[in-house]
Design an enzyme around this catalytic site. Structure first.
Site, mmCIF file in Angstrom:
data_model
loop_
_atom_site.group_PDB
_atom_site.id
_atom_site.type_symbol
_atom_site.label_atom_id
_atom_site.label_comp_id
_atom_site.label_asym_id
_atom_site.label_seq_id
_atom_site.Cartn_x
_atom_site.Cartn_y
_atom_site.Cartn_z
ATOM 1 N N SER A 142 0.858 -1.189 0.000
ATOM 2 C CA SER A 142 0.000 0.000 0.000
ATOM 3 C C SER A 142 0.895 1.240 0.000
ATOM 4 O O SER A 142 2.119 1.138 0.053
ATOM 5 C CB SER A 142 -0.915 -0.016 1.228
ATOM 6 O OG SER A 142 -0.138 0.040 2.414
ATOM 7 N N TYR A 143 0.286 2.417 -0.029
ATOM 8 C CA TYR A 143 1.021 3.679 -0.169
ATOM 9 C C TYR A 143 2.081 3.810 0.935
ATOM 10 O O TYR A 143 1.759 3.715 2.115
ATOM 11 C CB TYR A 143 0.027 4.840 -0.110
ATOM 12 C CG TYR A 143 0.643 6.160 -0.491
ATOM 13 C CD1 TYR A 143 1.234 6.320 -1.739
ATOM 14 C CD2 TYR A 143 0.655 7.242 0.389
ATOM 15 C CE1 TYR A 143 1.803 7.520 -2.103
ATOM 16 C CE2 TYR A 143 1.222 8.437 0.029
ATOM 17 C CZ TYR A 143 1.800 8.570 -1.219
ATOM 18 O OH TYR A 143 2.374 9.770 -1.579
ATOM 19 N N PRO A 144 3.365 4.038 0.540
ATOM 20 C CA PRO A 144 4.426 3.956 1.559
ATOM 21 C C PRO A 144 4.680 5.247 2.344
ATOM 22 O O PRO A 144 5.593 5.282 3.155
ATOM 23 C CB PRO A 144 5.656 3.586 0.728
ATOM 24 C CG PRO A 144 5.389 4.196 -0.611
ATOM 25 C CD PRO A 144 3.907 4.175 -0.817
#
Length: 802
Positions: free
Chosen positions: A316-318
């Site tokens: 997922s978005y880091p």
């Protein structure tokens, strides 16, 4: 986005972004979708042209009078034109940029480019939509498309404010410091003496630790160590209740007391069940810390790998500050994706059959869900570093859903004479999350003997150990990241950038164990700020600015007021800093050599005709100590005198810059290089770009023809290149080798009728002449002349990049 059947794809006009087109439905009507991307920020903030000339602008003007403008972040990408071509005639736009403040800012950069060319809305109908998503999975993307919102202007403004503050403050201090110190010292070994509102406090933390180490005075202390045993049991080493004493005689007294005792008596045996908590959900800062301390990967490198894993759909978005899974997060679904991996399948299957454990409550920063794996992967797909990071993220995720680790701690308290000692042992009850994170597991210790109060053990050995207090070690990257987060220096996205900057600028070096050791320059700078104005280096003032920026993002503060207020504070600090520079200079004098004492004589000054000194330390430059003037030179190449020839304009002796036999070289006048003599010349141009009408070294005398690859370049003859003669483009790295082993090559004043290139006059050696008959000289066009065509070869110069 949806399974749409046919989708056509093509490259955009900038060659970097693809455009995908397909038909689908949007807001109840059938539409033609066009999907494309950008490469980071479309625009970047800079001062308008004339304020970028360091020599002609007082840095103090950068705080208020210098106007800024948005320029294309990467002009080569032609991003604005590309967006306008694709956006022309569209009815709606849906913005799918990263869901953080920077992403919000890029939304408005895209809108500024395309809104003028889009179709006008009917009545007051919305035409601009914002998709909010945190991972690139079908469910997440469909959800985002079904719940479109609007872009957030306030969040975008807070990024504009940060950009402008950092630009104005950073440039003013950097320009002043760089010019002042590079004009005085010859061995600073850094091209830029930079200042940054976040970068400088980051360096401050490293130097603060260095100061603690250097001022540390080790002190001796003493510990009484006792070993006891019972029968055939293994002997136990006991811990002294007093831990240590700092007086030798007192320690000796305790040793004598213990030595008189033959036996150790058990005073109590206590057993306590203890818990090692499973981790909270993973956010960016924790990921960077672990990557540095456990995987040996720097923060900048880690972020690049995490972004790649995200765009390929593995995680997922880091970039997130949140450590709490949202209520609607499908934890079981994400876990099920990992059920077939050979590395953690057992743990995952056990969790799926027994039911997952409720994750610990974390903090919700309101940005993105924590970092989680989105699908399974193997090392061959991800490459070495990609796999190591993905492996950690996945294990961390599984651990958050596992049980805590439980163990039994047994403590036996002994008395030996009148002194008390203890012995502690741990026994594992259930491994819990440490099964999947084995490096955190409870080590198997020798189990303690079964005993009870009143039991007696034999004292086998008593000795006095002398030890010394030890200084702390240099800061590790992981510790620095923790300090930056605690004090609000930088954001989850910018922390890696600030750490990278202080390494690049030669303020710290990365030692083994990723420890950050400040260089002489880094130490002197920080000590200098402490002497003049400690707030420039302390984290407090930046934390306050970050709070103000957050108020803009929440719509609670006005963009212009925050900007004005902060710039006023730093403007006053700047003037005070300039007035107090002498106290910083006193520290510099101790560590660095004056410019007049460094370097070797090389080229004569055109003003006083004395030799100037060539300083090789970065940034290489020429210094005339008689006129007290410093002249810039091109970097990353060798500099030598050019045949003692002089510039016809200013009498300065020319120097030759070269990147070696397989690279490029050109002569330059040290004065003209920094002070362009003609209107169409810019700073940093050599003789190969000089438009002097008659000088024998200029473009007019040595230019041959248009470059074969780049648009504006001219191929210029290099008269120093014989016998491997060549011409090189004065803009790009194209090099054309010609007439190898010819005796002499000159550029004629006549041009080719076919291609307008200057003709060349070539003298060959009699023995090796490729010309027909006994001819040794020929004049012709290097590109069109049939006799010459086999003797011309295009290559690319090997350039040494900084």
């Amino acid at each position: 986005l949806f399974s749409l059947g046919s989708c056509s794809s093509r490259k955009g006009l900038n060659g970097a972004c693809s455009v995908h087109e397909y038909t689908g439905s949007f807001m109840g009507q059938s539409v033609r979708f066009k999907m494309t991307s950008v490469c980071g920020h479309v625009m970047s903030l800079d001062f308008i042209g004339k304020y970028n000339n360091w020599d002609k602008v007082d840095p103090a003007e950068l705080f208020s009078t210098a106007p800024t403008e948005k320029k294309e972040a990467n002009p080569k990408l032609n991003m604005v034109k590309f967006l306008q071509v694709e956006g022309r005639g569209c009815d709606y736009v849906v913005l799918w940029l990263d869901c953080d403040k920077e992403g919000e800012n890029i939304c408005f950069e895209v809108l500024d480019a395309i809104q003028p060319v889009m179709n006008k809305a009917y009545g007051n109908e919305s035409t601009v939509f914002r998709a909010k998503f945190s991972s690139i999975t079908d469910t997440d993307i469909c959800n985002a498309m079904n719940h479109l919102g609007e872009p957030n202007r306030n969040e975008a403004l807070s990024v504009d404010a940060r950009q402008e503050l950092d630009l104005r403050i950073g440039c003013a201090f950097t320009r002043f410091q760089t010019k002042y110190f590079q004009g005085k010292y010859g061995n600073l070994d850094s091209a830029l003496i930079s200042f940054g509102p976040c970068q400088t406090p980051t360096l401050g933390f490293c130097v603060e630790r260095h100061d603690k180490i250097t001022s540390f005075k080790p002190e001796p202390y003493w510990v009484v160590q006792t070993k006891v045993s019972r029968g055939t049991d293994v002997s136990l080493t006991l811990d002294w209740e007093r831990v240590r004493v700092f007086d030798r005689e007192v320690a000796q007294m305790f040793l004598n007391i213990v030595k008189t005792a033959r036996e150790a008596r058990v005073e109590s045996v206590s057993k306590k069940e203890k818990v090692k908590q499973r981790p909270q959900a993973l956010n960016t800062v924790e990921m960077l810390r672990v990557a540095s301390s456990a995987l040996g990967m720097g923060p900048q490198h880690t972020m690049q790998i995490a972004e790649r894993l995200y765009t390929q759909g593995y995680i997922s978005y880091p970039r997130t500050e949140t450590t709490h899974y949202p209520e609607n997060f499908d934890l079981t679904g994400a876990l099920r994706q990992q059920a077939n991996s050979p590395f953690w399948a057992d743990s995952v299957k056990a969790l799926l059959s027994e039911g997952i454990n409720r994750p610990r409550k974390g903090t919700d920063a309101g940005d993105h869900p924590p970092i989680t794996p989105m699908r399974s992967a193997s090392e061959s797909e991800l490459g070495s570093d990609g796999w190591r990071l993905f492996d950690y993220i996945t294990r961390h995720f599984i651990a958050t859903l596992s049980c805590d680790c439980k163990y039994l701690q047994t403590t036996i308290a002994f008395s030996v004479g009148t002194e008390s000692f203890t012995c502690t042992g741990k026994t594992l009850i259930s491994a819990g999350f440490t099964e999947v994170m084995p490096w955190l597991s409870i080590p198997d210790e020798e189990s303690l003997p079964v005993c009870e109060r009143g039991d007696l053990f034999t004292v086998d050995e008593v000795k006095l150990l002398e030890k010394h207090t030890s200084p702390p070690d240099y800061l590790t990257e992981a510790e620095l990241i923790t300090l930056m987060e605690k004090h609000g220096i930088g954001t989850d996205a910018s922390i890696p950038v600030h750490i990278n900057n202080i390494c690049q600028r030669n303020y710290v070096t990365v030692e083994s164990g990723r420890r950050l050791k400040p260089t002489n320059l880094g130490i002197v700078l920080v000590h200098g700020y402490y002497k003049t104005d400690a707030e420039l280096v302390l984290p407090t003032i930046r934390s306050a600015v970050e709070k103000q920026l957050n108020l803009i993002a929440q719509g609670k503060a006005h963009f212009k007021q925050v900007l004005q207020y902060t710039l006023d504070i730093f403007k006053r600090k700047f003037h005070y800093f300039v007035d107090s520079i002498a106290s910083m200079d006193e520290l510099m004098e101790v560590s660095f050599s004056p410019i007049a004492a460094t370097g070797k004589p090389l080229s004569r000054c055109g003003k006083c005709h004395r030799f100037m000194k060539y300083i090789q330390a970065k940034p290489s430059r020429l210094h005339c100590s008689h006129c007290d003037e410093t002249y810039s030179l091109p970097q990353n190449g060798a500099i030598k005198l050019y045949k003692e020839l002089r510039c016809p304009l200013d009498e300065f002796e020319l120097v030759l810059w070269s990147t070696g036999s397989r690279g490029k070289s050109y002569p330059l006048c040290p004065y003209c290089y920094s002070n362009p003599p003609f209107r169409d010349m810019k700073k940093g141009m050599g003789c190969s770009e000089c438009t002097h009408p008659t000088c024998q070294h200029s473009l007019n005398s040595l230019g041959i023809g248009q470059c074969v690859e780049c648009e504006n370049g001219v191929l210029v003859f290099d008269p120093t290149s014989g016998p491997k003669w060549r011409m090189a483009c004065n803009k790009c790295n194209v090099v054309v080798h010609f007439f190898e082993n010819a005796h002499k090559v000159r550029v004629s004043s006549e041009s080719c009728e076919a291609c307008e290139a200057s003709l060349v006059i070539v003298d060959f050696n009699k023995a090796r002449s490729p010309l027909p008959g006994d001819e040794t000289q020929h004049t012709g066009c290097a590109f069109c002349e049939p006799v010459f065509q086999d003797l011309v070869e295009l290559k690319h110069a090997t350039m040494r990049h900084p």
